[in-house]
Scaffold this active site. Structure first.
Site, PDB file in Angstrom:
ATOM      1  N   ARG A  29      11.584  -6.468   4.684  1.00  0.00           N
ATOM      2  CA  ARG A  29      11.516  -5.026   4.982  1.00  0.00           C
ATOM      3  C   ARG A  29      12.105  -4.766   6.374  1.00  0.00           C
ATOM      4  O   ARG A  29      12.822  -3.795   6.584  1.00  0.00           O
ATOM      5  CB  ARG A  29      10.057  -4.562   4.918  1.00  0.00           C
ATOM      6  CG  ARG A  29       9.869  -3.074   5.118  1.00  0.00           C
ATOM      7  CD  ARG A  29       8.462  -2.622   4.772  1.00  0.00           C
ATOM      8  NE  ARG A  29       7.523  -2.830   5.856  1.00  0.00           N
ATOM      9  CZ  ARG A  29       6.200  -2.606   5.775  1.00  0.00           C
ATOM     10  NH1 ARG A  29       5.670  -2.176   4.644  1.00  0.00           N
ATOM     11  NH2 ARG A  29       5.424  -2.791   6.801  1.00  0.00           N
TER      12      ARG A  29
ATOM     13  N   ARG B 285      -0.384  -9.293  13.232  1.00  0.00           N
ATOM     14  CA  ARG B 285      -0.945  -8.205  12.407  1.00  0.00           C
ATOM     15  C   ARG B 285      -1.825  -8.777  11.301  1.00  0.00           C
ATOM     16  O   ARG B 285      -2.896  -8.230  11.011  1.00  0.00           O
ATOM     17  CB  ARG B 285       0.177  -7.361  11.805  1.00  0.00           C
ATOM     18  CG  ARG B 285       0.737  -6.360  12.806  1.00  0.00           C
ATOM     19  CD  ARG B 285       2.159  -5.998  12.504  1.00  0.00           C
ATOM     20  NE  ARG B 285       2.325  -5.303  11.243  1.00  0.00           N
ATOM     21  CZ  ARG B 285       3.483  -5.243  10.591  1.00  0.00           C
ATOM     22  NH1 ARG B 285       4.549  -5.839  11.066  1.00  0.00           N
ATOM     23  NH2 ARG B 285       3.563  -4.579   9.460  1.00  0.00           N
TER      24      ARG B 285
ATOM     25  N   ARG C  34      -9.582   0.526   9.070  1.00  0.00           N
ATOM     26  CA  ARG C  34      -9.180  -0.841   9.410  1.00  0.00           C
ATOM     27  C   ARG C  34     -10.251  -1.569  10.206  1.00  0.00           C
ATOM     28  O   ARG C  34     -10.088  -2.743  10.515  1.00  0.00           O
ATOM     29  CB  ARG C  34      -7.903  -0.801  10.249  1.00  0.00           C
ATOM     30  CG  ARG C  34      -6.623  -1.068   9.475  1.00  0.00           C
ATOM     31  CD  ARG C  34      -5.474  -0.938  10.459  1.00  0.00           C
ATOM     32  NE  ARG C  34      -4.305  -1.673  10.101  1.00  0.00           N
ATOM     33  CZ  ARG C  34      -3.251  -1.171   9.472  1.00  0.00           C
ATOM     34  NH1 ARG C  34      -3.256   0.070   9.043  1.00  0.00           N
ATOM     35  NH2 ARG C  34      -2.194  -1.916   9.237  1.00  0.00           N
TER      36      ARG C  34
ATOM     37  N   ARG D  66      11.771  -0.775  11.195  1.00  0.00           N
ATOM     38  CA  ARG D  66      10.451  -0.904  11.829  1.00  0.00           C
ATOM     39  C   ARG D  66      10.437  -2.133  12.712  1.00  0.00           C
ATOM     40  O   ARG D  66      10.560  -3.254  12.224  1.00  0.00           O
ATOM     41  CB  ARG D  66       9.354  -1.007  10.759  1.00  0.00           C
ATOM     42  CG  ARG D  66       8.778   0.346  10.414  1.00  0.00           C
ATOM     43  CD  ARG D  66       7.638   0.221   9.452  1.00  0.00           C
ATOM     44  NE  ARG D  66       6.514  -0.544   9.974  1.00  0.00           N
ATOM     45  CZ  ARG D  66       5.324  -0.611   9.374  1.00  0.00           C
ATOM     46  NH1 ARG D  66       5.129   0.043   8.256  1.00  0.00           N
ATOM     47  NH2 ARG D  66       4.352  -1.319   9.903  1.00  0.00           N
TER      48      ARG D  66
ATOM     49  N   LYS E  97       0.826  -1.218   0.000  1.00  0.00           N
ATOM     50  CA  LYS E  97       0.000   0.000   0.000  1.00  0.00           C
ATOM     51  C   LYS E  97       0.859   1.268   0.000  1.00  0.00           C
ATOM     52  O   LYS E  97       0.581   2.194  -0.749  1.00  0.00           O
ATOM     53  CB  LYS E  97      -0.935   0.019   1.227  1.00  0.00           C
ATOM     54  CG  LYS E  97      -1.888  -1.172   1.279  1.00  0.00           C
ATOM     55  CD  LYS E  97      -2.872  -1.050   2.441  1.00  0.00           C
ATOM     56  CE  LYS E  97      -2.229  -1.116   3.809  1.00  0.00           C
ATOM     57  NZ  LYS E  97      -1.694  -2.427   4.214  1.00  0.00           N
TER      58      LYS E  97
HETATM   59  P1  ADP Z   1       1.251  -2.309   7.867  1.00  0.00           P
HETATM   60  O1  ADP Z   1       0.237  -2.141   6.771  1.00  0.00           O
HETATM   61  O2  ADP Z   1       2.541  -2.842   7.400  1.00  0.00           O
HETATM   62  O3  ADP Z   1       0.737  -3.031   9.084  1.00  0.00           O
HETATM   63  P2  ADP Z   1       0.894   0.404   8.891  1.00  0.00           P
HETATM   64  O4  ADP Z   1       1.951   1.423   8.875  1.00  0.00           O
HETATM   65  O5  ADP Z   1      -0.341   0.659   8.100  1.00  0.00           O
HETATM   66  O6  ADP Z   1       1.641  -0.894   8.407  1.00  0.00           O
HETATM   67  O7  ADP Z   1       0.423   0.097  10.400  1.00  0.00           O
HETATM   68  C1  ADP Z   1       1.349  -0.186  11.441  1.00  0.00           C
HETATM   69  C2  ADP Z   1       0.598  -0.360  12.759  1.00  0.00           C
HETATM   70  O8  ADP Z   1      -0.036   0.889  13.131  1.00  0.00           O
HETATM   71  C3  ADP Z   1      -0.553  -1.366  12.761  1.00  0.00           C
HETATM   72  O9  ADP Z   1      -0.096  -2.683  13.013  1.00  0.00           O
HETATM   73  C4  ADP Z   1      -1.447  -0.824  13.888  1.00  0.00           C
HETATM   74  O10 ADP Z   1      -0.932  -1.164  15.154  1.00  0.00           O
HETATM   75  C5  ADP Z   1      -1.303   0.681  13.738  1.00  0.00           C
HETATM   76  N1  ADP Z   1      -2.356   1.257  12.851  1.00  0.00           N
HETATM   77  C6  ADP Z   1      -2.160   1.849  11.634  1.00  0.00           C
HETATM   78  N2  ADP Z   1      -3.314   2.258  11.096  1.00  0.00           N
HETATM   79  C7  ADP Z   1      -4.303   1.928  11.979  1.00  0.00           C
HETATM   80  C8  ADP Z   1      -5.715   2.045  11.990  1.00  0.00           C
HETATM   81  N3  ADP Z   1      -6.387   2.620  10.966  1.00  0.00           N
HETATM   82  N4  ADP Z   1      -6.397   1.565  13.069  1.00  0.00           N
HETATM   83  C9  ADP Z   1      -5.762   1.004  14.088  1.00  0.00           C
HETATM   84  N5  ADP Z   1      -4.427   0.832  14.152  1.00  0.00           N
HETATM   85  C10 ADP Z   1      -3.677   1.282  13.106  1.00  0.00           C
END
Ligand code: ADP
Length: 190
Positions: A130, A148, A91, A136, A16
């Site tokens: 990654r 996740r 989400r 990260r 994404k």
């Molecule tokens: P990835 O898609 O690799 O998991 P993100 O950067 O989108 O990476 O998200 C990293 C973390 O941030 C998630 O595992 C969650 O803990 C938190 N997070 C991100 N976006 C949301 C959201 N919309 N609602 C709840 N938690 C979120």
């Protein structure tokens, strides 16, 4: 002209973030990534960042009201945008309903949900590689990655039905070269 508001959807590691960068440039959109916004809070050592970090390090979702508030602030800061690309948001169903309510107020609904589809074993492989370079912490540990993906399956994947019911869901094959996948996304935007 009406605004282009795209939800870029898919499990962790689906690409994404990478694909957002291309779509933003092509369509002059503002990028709204809740993951990036949360990581900025962690870097700034804010109270919100400290709370979020604990959950993120375990691979769990941050509370709905926190991420909804972040998105609302950013949208209000970009009232003149040609459109938004939502990356990693919504989400949960509560987040999707809040987003629809925010956009309805402005009469600029979601144009489409573009869903990148990638098999689980490929996701784990991508995230571990990654993690070796990105710094990260949530990408370094296979158990956290699997958690996740589990959160995604349980709470986020059902949003497919929510957006399908609005006729907005478009599945995109997320396996292939970065360029190939960008072309598929552009074709889907139409
Ligand atoms: P990835 O898609 O690799 O998991 P993100 O950067 O989108 O990476 O998200 C990293 C973390 O941030 C998630 O595992 C969650 O803990 C938190 N997070 C991100 N976006 C949301 C959201 N919309 N609602 C709840 N938690 C979120």
């Amino acid at each position: 002209m009406s605004k282009l508001n795209i939800v870029l959807f898919g499990p962790p590691g689906a690409g994404k973030g990478t694909q957002s960068a291309f779509l933003i440039k092509r369509y002059h959109l503002v990028h709204l990534s809740t993951g990036d916004l949360l990581r900025a809070e962690i870097k700034a050592e804010s109270e919100l960042g400290t709370q979020a970090k604990e959950l993120m390090d375990r691979g769990e979702l941050v509370a709905d009201h926190i991420v909804i508030g972040m998105i609302r602030n950013k949208m209000e800061a970009h009232l003149d945008a040609k459109g938004f690309i939502f990356d990693g948001f919504p989400r949960t169903r509560a987040q999707a309903e809040a987003l629809d309510a925010m956009l309805d107020v402005k009469e600029e609904p979601i144009t489409a949900m573009l869903a990148l589809e990638v098999p689980e074993e490929e996701l784990v492989k991508r995230l571990l590689s990654r993690g070796a370079t990105s710094g990260r912490s949530d990408d370094k540990d296979e158990a956290v990655i699997r958690n996740r993906i589990g959160e995604y399956m349980a709470k986020t994947a059902p949003l497919k039905d929510y957006f399908s019911a609005q006729g907005k869901y478009k599945a995109i094959d997320g396996v292939g070269s970065i360029d190939e996948i960008t072309s598929r996304l552009i074709q889907a935007v139409g």
